[in-house]
Design a protein around this motif. Structure first.
Motif, short mmCIF file in Angstrom:
data_model
loop_
_atom_site.label_atom_id
_atom_site.label_comp_id
_atom_site.label_asym_id
_atom_site.label_seq_id
_atom_site.Cartn_x
_atom_site.Cartn_y
_atom_site.Cartn_z
N ALA A 1 41.09 39.20 26.39
CA ALA A 1 40.94 38.00 26.86
C ALA A 1 41.40 37.94 28.38
N VAL A 2 42.65 38.72 28.35
CA VAL A 2 43.22 38.75 29.90
C VAL A 2 42.38 39.75 30.82
N HIS A 3 41.83 40.72 30.14
CA HIS A 3 40.80 41.41 30.97
C HIS A 3 39.68 40.59 31.21
N TYR B 1 35.66 36.46 41.96
CA TYR B 1 36.13 35.76 42.95
C TYR B 1 36.25 36.23 44.33
N LEU C 1 46.51 45.82 33.61
CA LEU C 1 45.94 44.60 34.23
C LEU C 1 46.46 44.04 35.27
N LEU D 1 39.96 37.56 32.38
CA LEU D 1 40.32 36.73 33.33
C LEU D 1 40.58 37.66 34.79
N ASP D 2 41.05 39.04 34.47
CA ASP D 2 41.40 40.00 35.48
C ASP D 2 39.96 40.16 36.22
N ARG E 1 29.14 24.19 42.04
CA ARG E 1 29.11 24.67 40.96
C ARG E 1 30.56 24.43 40.64
N LEU F 1 28.77 30.43 37.19
CA LEU F 1 29.24 30.72 38.66
C LEU F 1 28.08 31.58 39.21
N ILE G 1 45.78 41.62 37.12
CA ILE G 1 46.02 40.22 37.38
C ILE G 1 47.76 39.83 36.72
N LEU H 1 30.78 30.58 31.47
CA LEU H 1 31.57 30.56 33.09
C LEU H 1 30.62 31.48 34.02
N THR I 1 33.84 24.18 32.18
CA THR I 1 33.67 25.13 31.26
C THR I 1 34.95 25.81 30.82
N LEU J 1 32.26 24.43 36.58
CA LEU J 1 32.97 25.79 36.29
C LEU J 1 34.46 25.20 35.88
N LEU K 1 33.07 37.22 46.09
CA LEU K 1 32.63 35.99 46.51
C LEU K 1 33.13 35.65 47.97
N ILE L 1 37.02 38.46 36.37
CA ILE L 1 36.42 37.25 36.81
C ILE L 1 37.24 37.02 38.16
N TYR M 1 43.10 31.61 37.13
CA TYR M 1 43.14 32.66 36.33
C TYR M 1 44.47 33.31 36.37
#
Lengths: 182, 182
Positions: free
Chosen positions: A139-141, A150, B168, A143-144, B14, A22, B170, A18, B21, B18, A153, A146, B150
């Motif tokens: 896993a959630v870390h 975003y 976290l 996602l947080d 992309r 990206l 997120i 991923l 993936t 993405l 960007l 990434i 996400y």
């Protein structure tokens, strides 16, 4: 019904590809902006994920399996990357992360089964936690952070979207986290 | 110095890989949760992106090139996917999106150069906008909605992270957008 370790590994194993998809070769015009005014650029996030692979997730997994709650986890150095990675190109950081993650996925599958998930360790601030909680947090870390990439960007092109900014939550939240896009 | 159309196309191109993936074959335990209580699941987000490819971005680009500000854009049907895509598997939605985006990238490169970027169109609510703003918004709209995917993925495992939830962002932002992770 997929097992918990398999389901969690499924997500964790996707992150190297991923980040490559990206970020590798993406023009610097996209990648040089932090998620918030005092936040992290994509390279800082990838560096932070590298630190996690090196010193956190699998180290803590082994600590639980070997010592249970008798020896607390070491603290996570959240800013280790800022000095360590200075001058390393983003593409190289992504490759470093990918190699570390791929090795850790092999180690995790070797060491842990669903029968281990209720085993406990000791977090220095949070107290007793289970191996299941540690792996879900890993896993959630991802996602947080990434999500943070975003936001960086998006922020790089804030000036280009003109009046559409009001509709783009990812931009309005960079300045006011409670703002709701129109 | 990379041109604006090339830089924007670089990011937009992309997104199909993405989403593949991230989502193809991911267990349903990860993909069935919306980003917020009344939000969208990953499948709803991909459906919304499909609508954008079908009826928004390239249609508006052509409207600007053909009619300038003399004919306003049609409104974007933000919820078209809810009925249209009912029952279509997520993997198939990702493939549909990918095909539409790939065709639109070919069309965009054929139709638009950096010399066109200051040409203007008329948005039904925002008024006059430039082609540059439309294309930047297309890219940031991708980033915004992938961020939403996400948040849904993270939310699916909220109960599993235990006391780590406080760290976290997120997760804490799904309930309180202004919350700051500890």
């Amino acid at each position: 019904m997929t097992g918990f370790v398999e389901e969690t590994t499924n997500l964790l194993s996707r992150t190297p590809a991923l980040l490559r998809t990206l970020l590798i070769g993406l023009p610097e015009g996209w990648t040089d902006t932090p998620d918030t005014a005092d936040g992290w650029r994509p390279r800082d996030v990838v560096g932070h994920l590298i630190t996690g692979e090196q010193t956190d997730w699998m180290v803590r997994t082994r600590r639980i399996l070997e010592h249970g709650t008798s020896r607390p986890f070491d603290r996570f150095e959240r800013f280790a990357m800022l000095e360590r990675d200075a001058g390393v190109p983003l593409d190289e950081l992504v490759d470093r992360f990918a190699q570390l993650r791929e090795a850790n996925m092999v180690a995790l599958r070797d060491l842990v089964t669903d029968a281990d998930l209720d085993r406990r360790g000791l977090h220095p601030s949070l107290g007793e936690v289970t191996l299941r909680e540690l792996l879900a947090t890993w896993a959630v870390h991802d996602l947080d952070h990434i999500g943070q990439i975003y936001a960086g960007l998006a922020g790089s092109h804030e000036a280009d979207v003109g009046p559409w900014k009001a509709y783009l939550g990812i931009l309005v939240r960079r300045e006011d986290p409670s703002a709701v896009a129109g």
